[in-house]
Design an enzyme around this catalytic site. Structure first.
Site, mmCIF file in Angstrom:
data_model
loop_
_atom_site.group_PDB
_atom_site.id
_atom_site.type_symbol
_atom_site.label_atom_id
_atom_site.label_comp_id
_atom_site.label_asym_id
_atom_site.label_seq_id
_atom_site.Cartn_x
_atom_site.Cartn_y
_atom_site.Cartn_z
ATOM 1 C CG ASP A 106 -28.643 42.700 6.438
ATOM 2 O OD1 ASP A 106 -27.771 43.529 6.108
ATOM 3 O OD2 ASP A 106 -29.560 42.349 5.683
ATOM 4 C CG ASP A 109 -21.394 40.940 -0.403
ATOM 5 O OD1 ASP A 109 -20.284 40.418 -0.520
ATOM 6 O OD2 ASP A 109 -22.317 40.735 -1.229
ATOM 7 N NE ARG A 171 -37.038 40.805 4.277
ATOM 8 C CZ ARG A 171 -35.945 41.416 3.814
ATOM 9 N NH1 ARG A 171 -34.828 41.384 4.500
ATOM 10 N NH2 ARG A 171 -35.991 42.067 2.667
HETATM 11 P P1 5GP Z 1 -22.808 45.417 0.138
HETATM 12 O O1 5GP Z 1 -23.259 46.799 -0.196
HETATM 13 O O2 5GP Z 1 -21.883 45.347 1.347
HETATM 14 O O3 5GP Z 1 -22.234 44.697 -1.041
HETATM 15 O O4 5GP Z 1 -24.099 44.574 0.458
HETATM 16 C C1 5GP Z 1 -24.812 44.881 1.551
HETATM 17 C C2 5GP Z 1 -26.253 44.469 1.445
HETATM 18 O O5 5GP Z 1 -26.484 43.454 0.454
HETATM 19 C C3 5GP Z 1 -26.638 43.860 2.755
HETATM 20 O O6 5GP Z 1 -27.100 44.830 3.648
HETATM 21 C C4 5GP Z 1 -27.698 42.853 2.345
HETATM 22 O O7 5GP Z 1 -28.956 43.503 2.318
HETATM 23 C C5 5GP Z 1 -27.293 42.415 0.961
HETATM 24 N N1 5GP Z 1 -26.500 41.151 1.005
HETATM 25 C C6 5GP Z 1 -25.164 41.003 0.864
HETATM 26 N N2 5GP Z 1 -24.786 39.725 0.963
HETATM 27 C C7 5GP Z 1 -25.923 39.027 1.173
HETATM 28 C C8 5GP Z 1 -26.198 37.626 1.383
HETATM 29 O O8 5GP Z 1 -25.330 36.740 1.409
HETATM 30 N N3 5GP Z 1 -27.494 37.297 1.583
HETATM 31 C C9 5GP Z 1 -28.507 38.209 1.577
HETATM 32 N N4 5GP Z 1 -29.731 37.752 1.777
HETATM 33 N N5 5GP Z 1 -28.293 39.538 1.400
HETATM 34 C C10 5GP Z 1 -27.013 39.930 1.199
HETATM 35 MG MG MG Z 2 -28.695 45.246 4.669
#
Ligand code: 5GP
Ligand code: MG
Length: 181
Positions: A106, A109, A171
């Site tokens: 999705d 980050d 969602r």
């Molecule tokens: P990362 O491991 O890249 O820091 O974060 C990935 C996961 O964190 C994504 O798959 C998602 O589930 C959640 N996430 C990161 N940023 C956001 C955001 O802005 N909104 C939401 N709802 N989930 C996020």
């Molecule tokens: Mg995710």
């Protein structure tokens, strides 16, 4: 299309309307179709639950090559912040040994999730692993793993909708909303 919404204790405002999301997915699908059509072995799409359900559904409808689908569930987020620690909550139901894999996320980050997932899938014997994400926080993401197919690049903000939640709500929203701060 509501301009402002409330989920739990927080307010969000409209950020990316559904038609923009759909046309961004059209473009990613066209690129994948160009890259994967005519391959002998169907690749495996790996849907990262739960956030990527809507992205996976919309993308798959647009793919004109054969592809299998598997799902995996990981967890790293609590509320509106990444914990940086990624856990596998539900594993793959079939072997991916020797297969070309396309991860469908999705949002990318910090990249902690995608980095863990790519190495997990390589360890399980995938022949190759490509990454596709609906949303990419391009100013935060600094890791080496290439994000092969990013549909939409966004600034460093917390967003919900189109599969993404705030503590499990939001969602079902067709549009994407940003936290109003
Ligand atoms: P990362 O491991 O890249 O820091 O974060 C990935 C996961 O964190 C994504 O798959 C998602 O589930 C959640 N996430 C990161 N940023 C956001 C955001 O802005 N909104 C939401 N709802 N989930 C996020
Ligand atoms: Mg995710």
């Amino acid at each position: 299309m509501e301009r402002k919404i409330k989920l739990h204790d927080k307010s969000f405002r409209l950020f990316i309307p559904n038609d923009e999301i759909e046309s961004a997915i059209d473009k990613v699908a066209a690129r994948m179709n160009a890259d994967f059509s005519g391959k002998e072995q169907p690749p495996i799409l790996v849907c990262v639950l739960n956030g990527s359900i809507l992205y996976t559904a919309e993308l798959m409808k647009r793919l004109d090559f054969d592809a299998e689908l598997l799902s995996i569930r990981l967890s790293s987020y609590e509320g509106t912040n990444s914990t940086g620690f990624v856990r596998e909550v539900m594993g793959l139901s079939r072997s991916i040994e020797g297969k070309e894999v396309i991860i469908l996320e999705d949002i990318v980050d910090t990249g902690a999730t995608i980095e863990t997932l790519v190495s997990m899938l390589m360890e399980k014997g995938a022949a190759s692993v490509k990454v596709s994400t609906l949303l990419l926080k391009k100013d935060v993401y600094k890791r080496d793993i290439p994000i092969d197919y990013a549909a939409i690049e966004i600034p460093t903000r917390f967003i919900v909708g189109f599969g993404l939640d705030y503590n499990e709500l939001g969602r079902n929203l067709k549009d994407i909303y940003v936290l109003d701060e």
